[in-house]
Design a protein around this motif. Structure first.
Motif, PDB file in Angstrom:
ATOM      1  N   MET A   1       0.845  -1.185   0.000  1.00 54.85           N
ATOM      2  CA  MET A   1       0.000   0.000   0.000  1.00 54.85           C
ATOM      3  C   MET A   1       0.882   1.236   0.000  1.00 54.85           C
ATOM      4  SD  MET A   1      -3.510  -0.369   2.104  1.00 54.85           S
ATOM      5  CE  MET A   1      -2.926  -0.994   3.646  1.00 54.85           C
ATOM      6  N   LEU A   2       0.334   2.281  -0.579  1.00 58.93           N
ATOM      7  CA  LEU A   2       1.024   3.564  -0.656  1.00 58.93           C
ATOM      8  C   LEU A   2       0.112   4.660  -0.127  1.00 58.93           C
ATOM      9  CD1 LEU A   2       2.371   3.444  -4.313  1.00 58.93           C
ATOM     10  CD2 LEU A   2       3.747   3.278  -2.247  1.00 58.93           C
ATOM     11  N   ALA A   3       0.726   5.695   0.397  1.00 57.81           N
ATOM     12  CA  ALA A   3      -0.032   6.885   0.770  1.00 57.81           C
ATOM     13  C   ALA A   3      -0.531   7.545  -0.506  1.00 57.81           C
ATOM     14  CB  ALA A   3       0.845   7.850   1.548  1.00 57.81           C
ATOM     15  N   ALA A   4      -1.764   7.994  -0.495  1.00 57.33           N
ATOM     16  CA  ALA A   4      -2.345   8.649  -1.671  1.00 57.33           C
ATOM     17  C   ALA A   4      -1.647   9.965  -1.975  1.00 57.33           C
ATOM     18  CB  ALA A   4      -3.834   8.876  -1.457  1.00 57.33           C
ATOM     19  N   SER A   5      -0.850  10.461  -1.040  1.00 59.27           N
ATOM     20  CA  SER A   5      -0.117  11.711  -1.241  1.00 59.27           C
ATOM     21  C   SER A   5       1.173  11.526  -2.039  1.00 59.27           C
ATOM     22  CB  SER A   5       0.206  12.348   0.114  1.00 59.27           C
ATOM     23  OG  SER A   5       0.995  11.467   0.898  1.00 59.27           O
ATOM     24  N   THR A   6       1.490  10.288  -2.419  1.00 61.03           N
ATOM     25  CA  THR A   6       2.666  10.010  -3.238  1.00 61.03           C
ATOM     26  C   THR A   6       2.500  10.685  -4.596  1.00 61.03           C
ATOM     27  OG1 THR A   6       2.949   7.881  -2.145  1.00 61.03           O
ATOM     28  CG2 THR A   6       4.052   8.161  -4.267  1.00 61.03           C
ATOM     29  N   SER A   7       3.554  11.335  -5.079  1.00 58.29           N
ATOM     30  CA  SER A   7       3.441  12.034  -6.370  1.00 58.29           C
ATOM     31  C   SER A   7       3.420  11.026  -7.517  1.00 58.29           C
ATOM     32  CB  SER A   7       4.598  13.013  -6.563  1.00 58.29           C
ATOM     33  OG  SER A   7       5.786  12.320  -6.905  1.00 58.29           O
ATOM     34  N   MET A   8       2.717  11.390  -8.561  1.00 63.20           N
ATOM     35  CA  MET A   8       2.665  10.546  -9.750  1.00 63.20           C
ATOM     36  C   MET A   8       4.048  10.394 -10.358  1.00 63.20           C
ATOM     37  SD  MET A   8      -0.297   9.279 -10.305  1.00 63.20           S
ATOM     38  CE  MET A   8      -0.273   8.812 -12.031  1.00 63.20           C
ATOM     39  N   GLY A   9       4.856  11.449 -10.295  1.00 56.48           N
ATOM     40  CA  GLY A   9       6.218  11.374 -10.824  1.00 56.48           C
ATOM     41  C   GLY A   9       7.030  10.297 -10.126  1.00 56.48           C
ATOM     42  N   ASP A  10       6.974  10.268  -8.790  1.00 55.50           N
ATOM     43  CA  ASP A  10       7.707   9.262  -8.026  1.00 55.50           C
ATOM     44  C   ASP A  10       7.171   7.859  -8.308  1.00 55.50           C
ATOM     45  OD1 ASP A  10       9.277  11.236  -6.896  1.00 55.50           O
ATOM     46  OD2 ASP A  10       8.188  11.265  -4.993  1.00 55.50           O
ATOM     47  N   LEU A  11       5.860   7.714  -8.327  1.00 55.98           N
ATOM     48  CA  LEU A  11       5.238   6.422  -8.568  1.00 55.98           C
ATOM     49  C   LEU A  11       5.630   5.868  -9.931  1.00 55.98           C
ATOM     50  CD1 LEU A  11       2.855   4.408  -7.520  1.00 55.98           C
ATOM     51  CD2 LEU A  11       1.593   5.549  -9.327  1.00 55.98           C
ATOM     52  N   CYS A  12       5.480   6.684 -10.960  1.00 50.06           N
ATOM     53  CA  CYS A  12       5.758   6.225 -12.323  1.00 50.06           C
ATOM     54  C   CYS A  12       7.243   5.933 -12.518  1.00 50.06           C
ATOM     55  CB  CYS A  12       5.262   7.250 -13.331  1.00 50.06           C
ATOM     56  SG  CYS A  12       3.455   7.321 -13.401  1.00 50.06           S
ATOM     57  N   MET A  13       8.109   6.722 -11.910  1.00 48.84           N
ATOM     58  CA  MET A  13       9.538   6.466 -12.031  1.00 48.84           C
ATOM     59  C   MET A  13       9.900   5.144 -11.342  1.00 48.84           C
ATOM     60  SD  MET A  13      12.875   8.848 -11.118  1.00 48.84           S
ATOM     61  CE  MET A  13      12.065   9.514  -9.706  1.00 48.84           C
ATOM     62  N   PHE A  14       9.371   4.895 -10.148  1.00 50.52           N
ATOM     63  CA  PHE A  14       9.684   3.677  -9.404  1.00 50.52           C
ATOM     64  C   PHE A  14       9.218   2.423 -10.140  1.00 50.52           C
ATOM     65  CE2 PHE A  14       8.824   0.406  -6.231  1.00 50.52           C
ATOM     66  CZ  PHE A  14      10.026   0.375  -5.543  1.00 50.52           C
ATOM     67  N   TYR A  15       7.997   2.460 -10.691  1.00 50.89           N
ATOM     68  CA  TYR A  15       7.434   1.280 -11.348  1.00 50.89           C
ATOM     69  C   TYR A  15       7.679   1.236 -12.852  1.00 50.89           C
ATOM     70  CZ  TYR A  15       5.033  -0.068  -7.076  1.00 50.89           C
ATOM     71  OH  TYR A  15       4.752  -0.465  -5.789  1.00 50.89           O
ATOM     72  N   GLY A  16       8.332   2.258 -13.406  1.00 55.99           N
ATOM     73  CA  GLY A  16       8.603   2.276 -14.840  1.00 55.99           C
ATOM     74  C   GLY A  16       7.357   2.468 -15.679  1.00 55.99           C
ATOM     75  N   LEU A  17       6.422   3.280 -15.176  1.00 54.45           N
ATOM     76  CA  LEU A  17       5.160   3.536 -15.876  1.00 54.45           C
ATOM     77  C   LEU A  17       5.213   4.862 -16.613  1.00 54.45           C
ATOM     78  CD1 LEU A  17       2.828   2.588 -12.903  1.00 54.45           C
ATOM     79  CD2 LEU A  17       3.378   1.158 -14.879  1.00 54.45           C
ATOM     80  N   GLU A  18       4.433   4.973 -17.684  1.00 52.70           N
ATOM     81  CA  GLU A  18       4.329   6.229 -18.418  1.00 52.70           C
ATOM     82  C   GLU A  18       3.513   7.213 -17.583  1.00 52.70           C
ATOM     83  OE1 GLU A  18       2.493   7.835 -22.596  1.00 52.70           O
ATOM     84  OE2 GLU A  18       3.349   5.817 -22.530  1.00 52.70           O
ATOM     85  N   LEU A  19       4.014   8.425 -17.473  1.00 50.59           N
ATOM     86  CA  LEU A  19       3.354   9.459 -16.674  1.00 50.59           C
ATOM     87  C   LEU A  19       2.147  10.022 -17.432  1.00 50.59           C
ATOM     88  CD1 LEU A  19       3.675  11.116 -14.039  1.00 50.59           C
ATOM     89  CD2 LEU A  19       4.996  12.749 -15.362  1.00 50.59           C
ATOM     90  N   PRO A  20       0.914   9.839 -16.915  1.00 49.96           N
ATOM     91  CA  PRO A  20      -0.286  10.265 -17.622  1.00 49.96           C
ATOM     92  C   PRO A  20      -0.715  11.705 -17.329  1.00 49.96           C
ATOM     93  CG  PRO A  20      -0.930   9.078 -15.689  1.00 49.96           C
ATOM     94  CD  PRO A  20       0.579   9.069 -15.723  1.00 49.96           C
ATOM     95  N   CYS A  21       0.003  12.402 -16.435  1.00 52.56           N
ATOM     96  CA  CYS A  21      -0.417  13.731 -16.010  1.00 52.56           C
ATOM     97  C   CYS A  21       0.794  14.476 -15.460  1.00 52.56           C
ATOM     98  CB  CYS A  21      -1.513  13.625 -14.941  1.00 52.56           C
ATOM     99  SG  CYS A  21      -0.948  12.744 -13.461  1.00 52.56           S
ATOM    100  N   ASP A  22       0.559  15.639 -14.881  1.00 53.24           N
ATOM    101  CA  ASP A  22       1.605  16.418 -14.249  1.00 53.24           C
ATOM    102  C   ASP A  22       2.278  15.589 -13.155  1.00 53.24           C
ATOM    103  OD1 ASP A  22       3.136  18.627 -13.386  1.00 53.24           O
ATOM    104  OD2 ASP A  22       1.599  19.155 -11.918  1.00 53.24           O
ATOM    105  N   SER A  23       3.591  15.603 -13.106  1.00 53.79           N
ATOM    106  CA  SER A  23       4.319  14.764 -12.147  1.00 53.79           C
ATOM    107  C   SER A  23       4.079  15.169 -10.692  1.00 53.79           C
ATOM    108  CB  SER A  23       5.820  14.786 -12.444  1.00 53.79           C
ATOM    109  OG  SER A  23       6.345  16.093 -12.270  1.00 53.79           O
ATOM    110  N   ASP A  24       3.625  16.403 -10.460  1.00 52.01           N
ATOM    111  CA  ASP A  24       3.365  16.866  -9.093  1.00 52.01           C
ATOM    112  C   ASP A  24       2.000  16.426  -8.568  1.00 52.01           C
ATOM    113  OD1 ASP A  24       5.832  18.110  -8.872  1.00 52.01           O
ATOM    114  OD2 ASP A  24       5.089  19.993  -9.684  1.00 52.01           O
ATOM    115  N   LYS A  25       1.134  15.973  -9.442  1.00 50.76           N
ATOM    116  CA  LYS A  25      -0.186  15.498  -9.003  1.00 50.76           C
ATOM    117  C   LYS A  25       0.014  14.258  -8.152  1.00 50.76           C
ATOM    118  CE  LYS A  25      -3.691  16.043 -11.581  1.00 50.76           C
ATOM    119  NZ  LYS A  25      -4.743  16.037 -12.587  1.00 50.76           N
ATOM    120  N   THR A  26      -0.806  14.087  -7.133  1.00 48.90           N
ATOM    121  CA  THR A  26      -0.677  12.894  -6.294  1.00 48.90           C
ATOM    122  C   THR A  26      -1.434  11.725  -6.917  1.00 48.90           C
ATOM    123  OG1 THR A  26      -2.643  13.292  -4.937  1.00 48.90           O
ATOM    124  CG2 THR A  26      -0.579  14.347  -4.220  1.00 48.90           C
TER     125      THR A  26
END
Length: 70
Positions: A1-26
């Motif tokens: 589980m992850l905190a919902a406050s995790t940034s999309m940029g961090d999440l996508c970089m860690f899992y190697g996912l394509e960023l679908p939005c602004d990296s600062d969005k949670t």
């Protein structure tokens, strides 16, 4: 589980996912917007090869999410 406050940029970089939005969005903000309605535990949305699910809420706010790589 992850905190919902995790940034999309961090999440996508860690899992190697394509960023679908602004990296600062949670992840919580992105998931809530993807659902198009108030979130409830168990709701899911797909993010590339990952399935993101609502694990805990408080009112209409997502607190924790789960990630499953498919």
């Amino acid at each position: 589980m992850l905190a919902a406050s995790t940034s999309m940029g961090d999440l996508c970089m860690f899992y190697g996912l394509e960023l679908p939005c602004d990296s600062d969005k949670t992840i919580g903000q992105w998931l809530a917007e993807s659902l198009h309605r108030p979130p409830v535990e168990g709701d899911t949305a797909h993010l590339g090869k990952a399935e993101v699910s609502v694990r805990a809420t408080e009112g209409n706010h997502i607190l924790q999410v789960g990630i499953r790589i498919t």
